[in-house]
Design a protein around this motif. Structure first.
Motif, PDB file in Angstrom:
ATOM      1  N   UNK A   2     -14.003  59.026  18.024  1.00  0.00           N
ATOM      2  CA  UNK A   2     -13.876  57.522  19.113  1.00  0.00           C
ATOM      3  C   UNK A   2     -13.862  56.534  18.846  1.00  0.00           C
ATOM      4  N   UNK A   3     -14.069  55.859  17.870  1.00  0.00           N
ATOM      5  CA  UNK A   3     -14.342  54.724  16.702  1.00  0.00           C
ATOM      6  C   UNK A   3     -12.444  54.504  16.282  1.00  0.00           C
ATOM      7  N   UNK A   4     -12.438  55.143  15.971  1.00  0.00           N
ATOM      8  CA  UNK A   4     -11.109  55.022  15.258  1.00  0.00           C
ATOM      9  C   UNK A   4     -10.101  55.100  16.005  1.00  0.00           C
ATOM     10  N   UNK A  11      -7.259  54.868  23.633  1.00  0.00           N
ATOM     11  CA  UNK A  11      -8.944  56.333  23.950  1.00  0.00           C
ATOM     12  C   UNK A  11      -9.125  57.928  24.090  1.00  0.00           C
ATOM     13  N   UNK A  12      -9.789  57.856  22.549  1.00  0.00           N
ATOM     14  CA  UNK A  12      -9.269  59.863  22.378  1.00  0.00           C
ATOM     15  C   UNK A  12      -9.031  59.798  23.963  1.00  0.00           C
ATOM     16  N   UNK A  13      -8.480  61.352  24.366  1.00  0.00           N
ATOM     17  CA  UNK A  13      -8.542  61.272  25.555  1.00  0.00           C
ATOM     18  C   UNK A  13      -9.335  63.066  25.573  1.00  0.00           C
ATOM     19  N   UNK A  71      -0.101  56.916  18.661  1.00  0.00           N
ATOM     20  CA  UNK A  71      -0.499  55.506  19.188  1.00  0.00           C
ATOM     21  C   UNK A  71      -0.302  54.911  17.912  1.00  0.00           C
ATOM     22  N   UNK A  72      -0.347  55.195  17.106  1.00  0.00           N
ATOM     23  CA  UNK A  72      -0.149  54.653  15.076  1.00  0.00           C
ATOM     24  C   UNK A  72       0.256  54.945  14.718  1.00  0.00           C
ATOM     25  N   UNK A  73       1.845  55.038  14.266  1.00  0.00           N
ATOM     26  CA  UNK A  73       2.587  55.710  13.554  1.00  0.00           C
ATOM     27  C   UNK A  73       2.441  55.136  12.449  1.00  0.00           C
ATOM     28  N   UNK A  74       1.602  54.298  11.561  1.00  0.00           N
ATOM     29  CA  UNK A  74       1.899  54.379  10.207  1.00  0.00           C
ATOM     30  C   UNK A  74       0.672  54.722   9.354  1.00  0.00           C
ATOM     31  N   UNK A  75      -0.131  55.117  10.966  1.00  0.00           N
ATOM     32  CA  UNK A  75      -1.340  54.859  10.089  1.00  0.00           C
ATOM     33  C   UNK A  75      -1.675  56.094   8.641  1.00  0.00           C
ATOM     34  N   UNK A  76      -2.395  56.465   7.966  1.00  0.00           N
ATOM     35  CA  UNK A  76      -2.159  57.222   6.246  1.00  0.00           C
ATOM     36  C   UNK A  76      -3.542  57.745   6.772  1.00  0.00           C
TER      37      UNK A  76
END
Length: 215
Positions: free
Chosen positions: A26-28, A35-37, A61-66
């Motif tokens: 949830x924090x991530x 928000x995490x469903x 939600x964040x396509x650029x995450x690694x």
């Protein structure tokens, strides 16, 4: 047929690790503006698919995450949250009562041995178990493989063994292997459907093991 063996799920059953893992995710998600469903979490809880599913959802939600860069960060946060965690209330009394009755005991977890074994040691309950079966060596729940492996390791028949689970996926796994299954939901899973379980207890303190075995 008298009960000769007990098999416990680990995450959420012996210890409420799932709350810490959920909080970490949830924090991530919030750090990335989302928000995490909970429905997505419930869809994979108790299986081996949690981490890939969360990264896939986060990528929407964040396509650029690694994911490889985030993985150690989320893991460190989980361990931080778990530092003061003990076994769920009533678990140690169940294990003591089982040992007094000379019952065979096993853990059957979809998580890896690298996760489960150190936690069992840290919680001070590793010595109770005759066998620990994990998802890095067996097909994860809801497949029955972990429970079938537990029966084999204990030399027990399904008809004389009781499983303890906290998720519907876990209950499905135990019932597919032919075990009687007691669901003991935690705060994260208590709202889920446990209709497949033979018995549902609100906690391990709700009914002593002796009373459960006398049913």
């Amino acid at each position: 047929m008298p009960t000769r063996a007990l098999v416990f799920d680990f995450d959420g059953t012996l210890a409420d690790t799932e709350s810490a893992v959920l909080q970490s995710w949830q924090e991530v998600f919030r750090e990335h503006g989302a928000e995490l469903p909970l429905a997505a979490w419930y869809a994979v809880i108790g299986t081996q698919h949690t981490t890939p599913a969360m990264f896939a959802l986060l990528a929407e939600h964040a396509p650029d995450i690694d994911p490889e860069a985030l993985r150690p960060v989320t893991k460190a946060r989980v361990y931080e949250l778990l530092e003061s965690l003990g076994p769920r209330e009533g678990v140690r009394e169940y294990l003591d009562a089982a040992r007094d009755r000379h019952l065979k005991l096993a853990v059957a977890s979809s998580s890896s041995g690298g996760w489960v074994l150190p936690h069992l040691e840290r919680l001070g309950i590793a010595g109770y178990f005759d066998a620990v079966l994990t998802g890095d060596r067996h097909r994860a729940k809801p497949d029955p493989d972990l429970y079938l492996a537990a029966l084999d390791a204990l030399g027990a028949d399904a008809g004389e063994t009781i499983a303890f689970e906290d998720t519907p996926h876990g209950v499905t796994s135990a019932k597919a292997a032919g075990l009687t299954c007691v669901a003991v939901p935690n705060a994260i899973t208590e709202s889920l459907d446990f209709g497949q379980a033979d018995i549902v207890l609100p906690s391990f303190t709700a009914k002593p093991l002796e009373a459960l075995l006398s049913r």
